[in-house]
Design an enzyme around this catalytic site. Structure first.
Site, mmCIF file in Angstrom:
data_model
loop_
_atom_site.group_PDB
_atom_site.id
_atom_site.type_symbol
_atom_site.label_atom_id
_atom_site.label_comp_id
_atom_site.label_asym_id
_atom_site.label_seq_id
_atom_site.Cartn_x
_atom_site.Cartn_y
_atom_site.Cartn_z
ATOM 1 N N GLY A 1 -0.478 10.410 19.575
ATOM 2 C CA GLY A 1 -0.059 9.348 20.471
ATOM 3 C C GLY A 1 0.999 8.434 19.862
ATOM 4 O O GLY A 1 1.338 8.543 18.689
ATOM 5 N N TYR A 2 1.530 7.519 20.704
ATOM 6 C CA TYR A 2 2.568 6.574 20.265
ATOM 7 C C TYR A 2 3.667 7.311 19.514
ATOM 8 O O TYR A 2 3.948 7.071 18.346
ATOM 9 C CB TYR A 2 1.963 5.465 19.403
ATOM 10 C CG TYR A 2 0.950 4.629 20.130
ATOM 11 C CD1 TYR A 2 1.346 3.573 20.946
ATOM 12 C CD2 TYR A 2 -0.410 4.904 20.027
ATOM 13 C CE1 TYR A 2 0.419 2.812 21.637
ATOM 14 C CE2 TYR A 2 -1.345 4.145 20.720
ATOM 15 C CZ TYR A 2 -0.919 3.101 21.518
ATOM 16 O OH TYR A 2 -1.841 2.350 22.201
ATOM 17 N N TYR B 1 4.182 -6.111 8.568
ATOM 18 C CA TYR B 1 2.895 -5.660 8.057
ATOM 19 C C TYR B 1 3.049 -4.441 7.147
ATOM 20 O O TYR B 1 2.516 -4.406 6.032
ATOM 21 C CB TYR B 1 1.946 -5.315 9.207
ATOM 22 C CG TYR B 1 0.788 -4.467 8.742
ATOM 23 C CD1 TYR B 1 -0.281 -5.043 8.074
ATOM 24 C CD2 TYR B 1 0.805 -3.074 8.894
ATOM 25 C CE1 TYR B 1 -1.318 -4.264 7.592
ATOM 26 C CE2 TYR B 1 -0.221 -2.301 8.412
ATOM 27 C CZ TYR B 1 -1.286 -2.899 7.766
ATOM 28 O OH TYR B 1 -2.290 -2.124 7.273
ATOM 29 N N CYS C 1 -18.796 -17.669 4.654
ATOM 30 C CA CYS C 1 -18.317 -17.406 6.009
ATOM 31 C C CYS C 1 -18.889 -18.424 6.989
ATOM 32 O O CYS C 1 -20.104 -18.464 7.239
ATOM 33 C CB CYS C 1 -18.707 -15.991 6.443
ATOM 34 S SG CYS C 1 -18.162 -15.588 8.127
ATOM 35 N N GLU D 1 0.646 4.409 6.431
ATOM 36 C CA GLU D 1 0.676 3.136 7.152
ATOM 37 C C GLU D 1 1.331 3.296 8.522
ATOM 38 O O GLU D 1 0.878 2.708 9.508
ATOM 39 C CB GLU D 1 1.412 2.072 6.331
ATOM 40 C CG GLU D 1 0.667 1.620 5.090
ATOM 41 C CD GLU D 1 -0.666 0.959 5.398
ATOM 42 O OE1 GLU D 1 -0.863 0.485 6.546
ATOM 43 O OE2 GLU D 1 -1.515 0.905 4.500
ATOM 44 N N TRP E 1 -4.784 9.384 1.284
ATOM 45 C CA TRP E 1 -3.606 8.679 0.773
ATOM 46 C C TRP E 1 -3.973 7.734 -0.373
ATOM 47 O O TRP E 1 -3.103 7.135 -0.977
ATOM 48 C CB TRP E 1 -2.903 7.911 1.888
ATOM 49 C CG TRP E 1 -3.819 7.071 2.732
ATOM 50 C CD1 TRP E 1 -4.201 5.784 2.520
ATOM 51 C CD2 TRP E 1 -4.481 7.485 3.941
ATOM 52 N NE1 TRP E 1 -5.047 5.349 3.489
ATOM 53 C CE2 TRP E 1 -5.231 6.372 4.397
ATOM 54 C CE3 TRP E 1 -4.487 8.658 4.676
ATOM 55 C CZ2 TRP E 1 -5.995 6.423 5.560
ATOM 56 C CZ3 TRP E 1 -5.252 8.699 5.833
ATOM 57 C CH2 TRP E 1 -5.989 7.607 6.270
ATOM 58 N N ASP F 1 -3.105 -7.521 9.754
ATOM 59 C CA ASP F 1 -3.332 -6.685 10.932
ATOM 60 C C ASP F 1 -4.551 -7.241 11.648
ATOM 61 O O ASP F 1 -5.037 -8.327 11.308
ATOM 62 C CB ASP F 1 -3.496 -5.212 10.543
ATOM 63 C CG ASP F 1 -4.737 -4.954 9.699
ATOM 64 O OD1 ASP F 1 -5.446 -5.935 9.328
ATOM 65 O OD2 ASP F 1 -5.025 -3.779 9.407
ATOM 66 N N GLU G 1 -5.766 -4.183 -0.094
ATOM 67 C CA GLU G 1 -6.408 -3.088 0.625
ATOM 68 C C GLU G 1 -7.867 -3.410 0.919
ATOM 69 O O GLU G 1 -8.422 -2.980 1.929
ATOM 70 C CB GLU G 1 -6.301 -1.790 -0.166
ATOM 71 C CG GLU G 1 -6.584 -0.574 0.674
ATOM 72 C CD GLU G 1 -6.044 0.706 0.063
ATOM 73 O OE1 GLU G 1 -5.898 1.684 0.800
ATOM 74 O OE2 GLU G 1 -5.779 0.712 -1.150
ATOM 75 N N GLN H 1 -2.140 1.731 15.327
ATOM 76 C CA GLN H 1 -2.775 1.951 16.631
ATOM 77 C C GLN H 1 -3.450 3.320 16.745
ATOM 78 O O GLN H 1 -3.566 3.886 17.835
ATOM 79 C CB GLN H 1 -1.738 1.772 17.753
ATOM 80 C CG GLN H 1 -1.183 0.360 17.817
ATOM 81 C CD GLN H 1 -0.119 0.203 18.862
ATOM 82 O OE1 GLN H 1 0.937 0.819 18.789
ATOM 83 N NE2 GLN H 1 -0.375 -0.634 19.853
#
Length: 382
Positions: free
Chosen positions: A90-91, A129, A218, A46, A32, A147, A192, A51
């Site tokens: 799934g989902y 999101y 960090c 997206e 993509w 996310d 991204e 998940q």
């Protein structure tokens, strides 16, 4: 919250710049990620990625583009065509949402994916999101996206030892994401890039800090706290669900399948006649046959088979009985207008969830494709 850092415009500009530069040299080649970005491919990816692991979506994505190259192409087909291609991801409510989204794009926007955050948010199945991802990555708008990967990067960079799912932490992450998107000179690469950074470098376990463009700033790395940030989320116990399926075949070798309800678990997908309850032990054969209204039209023989199955929120135990009928019309009428007879050779073209496919495997209708099907130790089969 007093311990949650706020915007620092000069530092935010440097962070966004460093992430964008890193992404330019480290982005994975995913189907993509076209140049220029195609809005429909990006939106579709997206929704598919919610998940689901990137590798699983990547290996299926070209098939989706080939079948549904535009929103008009998807909206023109029944949702069952999307569910068929979605099988195994799934989902499944995401597949329905994708089809509804395509239809809305055609009806409201003439088939073109809208660019504004408000219009994107108004599409079915598009949350904050996904709208932010498409608006920023495709259209270059300084919109935030958060996310699990982005949240983890932000918490570690700022050394925030809290769980990412705390409501106030979530609100803070969105504010920081907004600050950084507005500070970025290259919004698509930054947006991204920070997701990619969390997915490939700043991973939940064993982060590769030496590869991170943010390692110098960090706080978690500096304090040796990467394994403690974010704090683990509180996990709810999976609820028990017991299912008993009666897999009915007729003399022609066809199998009887019906639709699940349009809401809830595996919404709208096909399965053998099945009775279920919130318990750890499935119904007996007699109780299941009686409950399904099949007592006068099918003959159930042999021993039951079964298997355990885990979903995000449920611990499922499945018991499967194989049955035959000499009167397929009566069996179909017993299950109502949603039941139909399907040729076995056509089953692979249907949108079957993994659990429902395993029911058919357990009954010997389909060949095993995922290990042995056997009675789980918690269920006594008769």
């Amino acid at each position: 919250m007093a311990d949650l850092p706020t915007a620092d415009p000069p530092a935010d500009r440097r962070l966004a710049r460093d992430v964008a530069r890193w992404f330019a040299g480290n982005a994975r080649p995913l189907p993509w990620r076209t140049e220029p970005r195609d809005p429909w491919r990006s939106l579709m990816s997206e929704i598919m990625l919610q998940q689901t692991q990137v590798a699983r979506v990547a290996e299926r994505f070209d098939a989706f583009v080939g079948r549904f190259p535009t929103p008009k192409a998807m909206a023109a087909r029944p949702v069952d065509d999307v569910l068929e291609l979605w099988s195994g991801l799934g989902y499944y409510r995401r597949a329905r949402a994708l089809h509804q989204c395509a239809t809305a794009i055609v009806e409201r926007h003439g088939g073109a994916v809208p660019s504004s955050i408000e219009e994107l948010r108004a599409l079915p199945g598009i949350g904050r999101y996904t709208a932010g991802a498409v608006a920023s990555i495709v259209f270059g708008q300084p919109e935030p996206l958060v996310d699990g990967n982005v949240s983890r990067v932000l918490l570690r960079v700022h050394g925030v030892q809290r769980a990412a799912d705390e409501p106030r932490v979530q609100a803070w992450a969105w504010r920081r994401a907004q600050d950084l998107a507005q500070a970025a000179s290259d919004v698509p690469a930054y947006s991204e890039g920070i997701m990619e950074l969390g997915a490939t470098v700043c991973t939940p376990k064993a982060p590769q800090c030496d590869r991170c463009p943010l390692r110098a700033r960090c706080r978690a790395r500096r304090e040796g706290a990467t394994d403690r940030i974010p704090r683990p989320k509180a996990r709810a116990d999976r609820q028990p669900l017991a299912m008993t399926a009666i897999v009915v075949s007729d003399a022609r070798g066809r199998v009887l399948l019906e639709r699940r309800p349009q809401s809830g678990l595996w919404a709208g997908l096909l399965q053998p006649p099945c009775v279920e309850r919130a318990a750890r032990t499935p119904h007996s054969k007699a109780a299941a046959v009686q409950s399904l209204g099949l007592q006068d039209s099918v003959d159930v023989r042999g021993r039951a088979n079964g298997f355990p199955f885990q979903t995000t929120h449920r611990s499922v135990v499945v018991r499967v009985w194989k049955a035959s009928t000499s009167n397929p019309s009566a069996a179909g009428r017993a299950r109502g207008p949603g039941a139909r007879w399907y040729e076995v050779d056509h089953l692979d073209a249907l949108g079957l969830a993994s659990a429902q496919r395993r029911m058919l495997e357990a009954a010997g209708v389909l060949p095993f494709s995922d290990g042995d099907i056997k009675a789980p130790p918690t269920v006594r089969m008769r």
